[in-house]
Each structure stands twice: as C-alpha cells, then as structure tokens.
Design a protein around this motif. Structure first.
Motif, mmCIF file in Angstrom:
data_model
loop_
_atom_site.group_PDB
_atom_site.id
_atom_site.type_symbol
_atom_site.label_atom_id
_atom_site.label_comp_id
_atom_site.label_asym_id
_atom_site.label_seq_id
_atom_site.Cartn_x
_atom_site.Cartn_y
_atom_site.Cartn_z
ATOM 1 N N THR A 65 0.845 -1.204 0.000
ATOM 2 C CA THR A 65 0.000 0.000 0.000
ATOM 3 C C THR A 65 0.875 1.246 0.000
ATOM 4 O O THR A 65 2.030 1.211 0.462
ATOM 5 N N LEU A 66 0.304 2.353 -0.463
ATOM 6 C CA LEU A 66 1.039 3.616 -0.403
ATOM 7 C C LEU A 66 1.133 4.130 1.020
ATOM 8 O O LEU A 66 2.053 4.885 1.347
ATOM 9 N N ALA A 67 0.204 3.727 1.890
ATOM 10 C CA ALA A 67 0.326 4.082 3.306
ATOM 11 C C ALA A 67 1.620 3.506 3.867
ATOM 12 O O ALA A 67 2.360 4.194 4.587
ATOM 13 N N GLU A 68 1.904 2.236 3.538
ATOM 14 C CA GLU A 68 3.167 1.627 3.968
ATOM 15 C C GLU A 68 4.356 2.357 3.341
ATOM 16 O O GLU A 68 5.344 2.660 4.025
ATOM 17 N N ALA A 69 4.281 2.612 2.045
ATOM 18 C CA ALA A 69 5.395 3.262 1.345
ATOM 19 C C ALA A 69 5.734 4.601 1.990
ATOM 20 O O ALA A 69 6.907 4.903 2.264
ATOM 21 N N SER A 70 4.708 5.411 2.261
ATOM 22 C CA SER A 70 4.925 6.725 2.865
ATOM 23 C C SER A 70 5.467 6.603 4.292
ATOM 24 O O SER A 70 6.365 7.340 4.694
ATOM 25 N N PHE A 71 4.917 5.669 5.041
ATOM 26 C CA PHE A 71 5.338 5.408 6.424
ATOM 27 C C PHE A 71 6.823 5.067 6.480
ATOM 28 O O PHE A 71 7.589 5.655 7.264
ATOM 29 N N ALA A 73 9.082 5.547 4.080
ATOM 30 C CA ALA A 73 9.876 6.661 3.533
ATOM 31 C C ALA A 73 10.101 7.748 4.577
ATOM 32 O O ALA A 73 11.199 8.309 4.688
ATOM 33 N N GLU A 74 9.056 8.025 5.356
ATOM 34 C CA GLU A 74 9.162 9.063 6.388
ATOM 35 C C GLU A 74 10.104 8.669 7.526
ATOM 36 O O GLU A 74 10.556 9.526 8.285
ATOM 37 N N HIS A 75 10.387 7.378 7.642
ATOM 38 C CA HIS A 75 11.248 6.908 8.729
ATOM 39 C C HIS A 75 12.598 6.398 8.221
ATOM 40 O O HIS A 75 13.221 5.541 8.857
ATOM 41 N N GLY A 76 13.048 6.932 7.095
ATOM 42 C CA GLY A 76 14.423 6.698 6.660
ATOM 43 C C GLY A 76 14.659 5.461 5.814
ATOM 44 O O GLY A 76 15.806 5.115 5.543
ATOM 45 N N PHE A 77 13.592 4.781 5.391
ATOM 46 C CA PHE A 77 13.768 3.630 4.499
ATOM 47 C C PHE A 77 13.857 4.112 3.050
ATOM 48 O O PHE A 77 13.306 5.150 2.696
ATOM 49 N N ASP A 78 14.580 3.352 2.228
ATOM 50 C CA ASP A 78 14.713 3.687 0.809
ATOM 51 C C ASP A 78 14.797 2.393 0.007
ATOM 52 O O ASP A 78 14.821 1.304 0.592
ATOM 53 N N ASP A 79 14.856 2.535 -1.324
ATOM 54 C CA ASP A 79 14.773 1.387 -2.223
ATOM 55 C C ASP A 79 13.501 0.606 -1.902
ATOM 56 O O ASP A 79 13.527 -0.544 -1.442
ATOM 57 N N ILE A 80 12.377 1.267 -2.147
ATOM 58 C CA ILE A 80 11.053 0.723 -1.832
ATOM 59 C C ILE A 80 10.321 0.367 -3.123
ATOM 60 O O ILE A 80 10.225 1.195 -4.032
ATOM 61 N N LEU A 81 9.840 -0.851 -3.200
ATOM 62 C CA LEU A 81 9.033 -1.291 -4.342
ATOM 63 C C LEU A 81 7.574 -1.368 -3.920
ATOM 64 O O LEU A 81 7.214 -2.120 -3.005
ATOM 65 N N TYR A 82 6.745 -0.581 -4.586
ATOM 66 C CA TYR A 82 5.303 -0.591 -4.358
ATOM 67 C C TYR A 82 4.727 -1.663 -5.269
ATOM 68 O O TYR A 82 4.428 -1.418 -6.436
ATOM 69 N N ALA A 83 4.583 -2.876 -4.722
ATOM 70 C CA ALA A 83 4.266 -4.047 -5.536
ATOM 71 C C ALA A 83 2.762 -4.257 -5.657
ATOM 72 O O ALA A 83 2.208 -5.261 -5.215
ATOM 73 N N TYR A 84 2.114 -3.272 -6.254
ATOM 74 C CA TYR A 84 0.673 -3.313 -6.495
ATOM 75 C C TYR A 84 0.475 -2.603 -7.821
ATOM 76 O O TYR A 84 0.924 -1.459 -7.977
ATOM 77 N N CYS A 85 -0.147 -3.285 -8.770
ATOM 78 C CA CYS A 85 -0.221 -2.695 -10.110
ATOM 79 C C CYS A 85 -0.782 -1.282 -10.056
ATOM 80 O O CYS A 85 -1.835 -1.035 -9.475
ATOM 81 N N LEU A 86 -0.057 -0.367 -10.649
ATOM 82 C CA LEU A 86 -0.241 1.076 -10.517
ATOM 83 C C LEU A 86 -1.697 1.517 -10.549
ATOM 84 O O LEU A 86 -2.364 1.424 -11.587
ATOM 85 N N PRO A 87 -2.235 2.008 -9.426
ATOM 86 C CA PRO A 87 -3.598 2.559 -9.434
ATOM 87 C C PRO A 87 -3.559 3.988 -9.988
ATOM 88 O O PRO A 87 -2.731 4.806 -9.565
ATOM 89 N N PHE A 88 -4.428 4.282 -10.930
ATOM 90 C CA PHE A 88 -4.367 5.565 -11.625
ATOM 91 C C PHE A 88 -4.661 6.746 -10.695
ATOM 92 O O PHE A 88 -4.206 7.862 -10.950
ATOM 93 N N ASP A 89 -5.439 6.508 -9.627
ATOM 94 C CA ASP A 89 -5.737 7.604 -8.699
ATOM 95 C C ASP A 89 -4.556 7.922 -7.784
ATOM 96 O O ASP A 89 -4.611 8.891 -7.026
ATOM 97 N N LYS A 90 -3.483 7.131 -7.867
ATOM 98 C CA LYS A 90 -2.343 7.317 -6.957
ATOM 99 C C LYS A 90 -1.052 7.672 -7.689
ATOM 100 O O LYS A 90 0.024 7.648 -7.107
ATOM 101 N N VAL A 91 -1.168 8.020 -8.970
ATOM 102 C CA VAL A 91 0.032 8.339 -9.754
ATOM 103 C C VAL A 91 0.782 9.529 -9.151
ATOM 104 O O VAL A 91 2.015 9.511 -9.034
ATOM 105 N N GLU A 92 0.033 10.556 -8.741
ATOM 106 C CA GLU A 92 0.691 11.753 -8.201
ATOM 107 C C GLU A 92 1.435 11.445 -6.903
ATOM 108 O O GLU A 92 2.541 11.953 -6.676
#
Length: 367
Positions: A65-71, A73-92
């Motif tokens: 989820t993007l909630a996980e990705a943001s969480f 990212a905000e705590h210093g993690f990098d090289d993150i793969l969002y492994a959910y086929c790209l939802p068009f409402d979340k491109v931005e």
C-alpha cells in the motif's frame, strides 16, 4: 517485566525471539543462494520488524500500500518497491515518492498504466523505475508470461522516455494451494522457469533488467534454480501462521504470533464456551480449512473455534462434553491464527514478548 497474562484481551502477542530466528533464517537462505532478499512488509507493517527483516539496513523492501510506502519513507527507508499494479488515482503520490527517495519503484501490467507515467514525467531528470508484473499461473494480477503482449509491454516500458524497466516480478501465490515440500518446490520451479525463460526473451531483444519471484512457501523451501534470479520477495515468513504450517512452509513452533483471549461464558446447554475474541480480533480468514475451526487453540487439541461474531467467539469440543472446571470464567486461551497477515490487521498494537515476559509494543501503520 510483566507476564503476557497481565494483558487485557483479546491481545495480539508476538514472540520476538521467534521473529528474529525466522528473519535470520531467510537472510541466511538468500545469502547462500546468492540472491537479494527484498522482504515484504505487508504482514506486520511496523518499523521494528522491518529493521529486523532488513538487518538494520532500512533498504530494499516491498510494500503493498502507499500508506506503507509513505510510512517507511518518512522513517528513513529507501529502495522501496510498491508491488501493487499502478492505481491511476495514486500516480501523483507515486511521483512524489519517486522525487523524494533515492529509489522508489512501481509495478504495472498494462499499457494504459505506462501511458499514465508518460503523462506525469518526473522532475530533475529522474526516471520512473518500473517492474513488469508477470502472471505465472498464480491467477491474480500480471500479464500472462506466455502472452506476446508481455514481451511487447516490456519493450514499450524499456523504450519509453523518462521510464526505466527495472525488473520483472512474479508472485507464486499458487504455492498456497500446496501440501508439502515436494508440491511447493514444483510450483517454485515452474514459476522460476517461466521467469527465466522470459528474461531470455528480453535478452534476445537487447533488454536486461532484474528478475524477482516470491512467496513464503517457495522461499522457505527454495529450488536450486532460484539462485539464477536477482531477488526474492517473501513476507509472511517473519510471523508464519497455521496456514503456512499446513502448506508445509514451517512447523507450528515457527509461528511467532498468538491471540490471547479469555473465557467469558459457559453455555452447557450448547456444550460451548464463549470467549472475548470475535472476528475483530483474529479475522474470518480460514473458514472451513481446519478441523479446529478458525484457529488452533494451543494446548487444547480437542477444542474448536466454531464461529464468531464481532466481539464473541463460540468454542466447543471436537468430541465429548466440556469439563467446565478446566475453563473457569476469566481463564486464558491462546489462539494460533490461521493467517497472521489478516489477524495482524485486526490489531492497532502488537504486544512484544520474550519467553512470555512483555518487552514493549509495536504500532503498525494503517490505511
């Protein structure tokens, strides 16, 4: 240190020693194979467990989820793969993470998703890092590995300005229908073969990128040819669960999570107990899969978690009559969940212990 029996119930308890042992085994297994472990965060969604799974590197993770990705990212993690086929409402939101992190990666399985990325070029000359999702007979997301369209989409990604084909990703979730190591390894071998064959097709048209497969069963019992892959991406292994033990991924002793519950009612007219764990404490996943109902009741092989409403569970014996003197009101029962990912989602906090002594709490991200 307080004992876990001091907790208000229902409570999710996590054995830290088992978590560390499960994580270390997977790290060592991948090192032995010579492949990069990219652990999936979706089971636990916590910082503390992510640190254990990445051995403190805070690099190279998968999220669902993007909630996980943001969480993360905000705590210093990098090289993150969002492994959910790209939802068009979340491109931005994906673009924002791509422009913030050193390496944020997305997944797609459709040319229309590639068009969405083209319409939103990244700033400062950055590239969209894209993994192509292949369906290797798992039957969920992904373009079928044997379809001509799969190779065509890979070529389109590789040939699109502002976009890089980073890798090919397959989830061998069909291992979840297996029983035993032999069946698990047959599916792992098939998925590996399909992915390696596809990588050969890519090389024949001048494209090189990474390859990755994953599921907890396949990565718990990897086949030799998986060493030819670049990455694997299991996640559930850090907790495991009853489902994984029935598949053959692990033993019940490897399961790191339990739900503590208390007896709150005696119903002799129905030959049942009531407990304070309903589906909101363990989930309804696993219905009809176990002889013991929705969970395994630890230390009580003759008990069955028959049914649940939101805050109540009905427990009855598999055979015979209940001896209510063994289950006084207020006494604790321990449930081993069928599916730890689903059970963990039911709890806003996890109680961490070692040897039954409480050490602290982990708070997962939600959303």
């Amino acid at each position: 240190m307080e004992p876990i029996s001091s907790l208000c119930t229902p409570a999710l308890v996590v054995d830290l020693d088992t978590v560390k042992r499960n994580a270390l085994r997977m790290i060592e297994r991948c090192q032995k194979m010579g492949v990069q472990l990219r652990p999936h965060m979706k089971t636990h969604k916590t910082l503390e467990c992510a640190d254990i799974m990445t051995a403190g590197s805070r690099r190279c993770i998968v999220v669902s989820t993007l909630a996980e990705a943001s969480f993360y990212a905000e705590h210093g993690f990098d090289d993150i793969l969002y492994a959910y086929c790209l939802p068009f409402d979340k491109v931005e939101r994906c673009a924002a993470l791509s422009e913030k992190l050193d390496l944020f990666q997305v997944l797609l399985d459709n040319p229309d998703a590639l068009d969405q990325l083209q319409k939103r070029p990244l700033t400062n000359g950055r590239l969209w890092h894209v993994w192509l999702k292949l369906d290797c007979f798992n039957g969920r997301a992904g373009v079928l590995h044997s379809e001509p369209g799969a190779l065509q989409l890979a070529q389109a990604i590789a040939g699109t300005k502002g976009v890089e084909l980073t890798g090919v990703y397959a989830h061998c979730g069909n291992t979840y229908s297996c029983k035993g190591v032999e069946q698990i390894q047959a599916v792992a071998q098939e998925t590996t073969n399909f992915v390696l064959d596809f990588m050969e097709k890519l090389r024949s048209v001048g494209i090189t990128c990474k390859s990755s497969i994953g599921s907890t069963p396949s990565c718990s019992h990897p086949v030799k040819d998986m060493s030819k892959l670049d990455e694997v991406h299991p996640g559930n292994y850090v907790f495991y669960d009853v489902q994984q033990s029935t598949i053959g991924s692990c033993c019940l002793e490897d399961v790191a999570v339990r739900v503590l519950t208390r007896v709150i009612g005696h119903c002799p007219h129905r030959n049942q107990l009531l407990i304070d764990c309903g589906w909101s404490g363990i989930s309804l996943d696993g219905a009809g899969k176990l002889s013991t109902g929705y969970a395994v009741i630890e230390g009580h092989p003759n008990l069955k978690l028959l049914s649940m409403t939101q805050e109540h569970g009905r427990v009855e014996p598999i055979s015979g009559s209940l001896d209510y003197s063994k289950y006084p009101l207020g006494s604790l029962l321990t449930l081993i969940p069928y599916h730890s990912c689903a059970t963990a989602m039911m709890h806003p906090v996890y109680h961490i212990h070692s040897g039954g002594h409480l050490l602290g709490k982990w708070t997962p991200t939600r959303g």
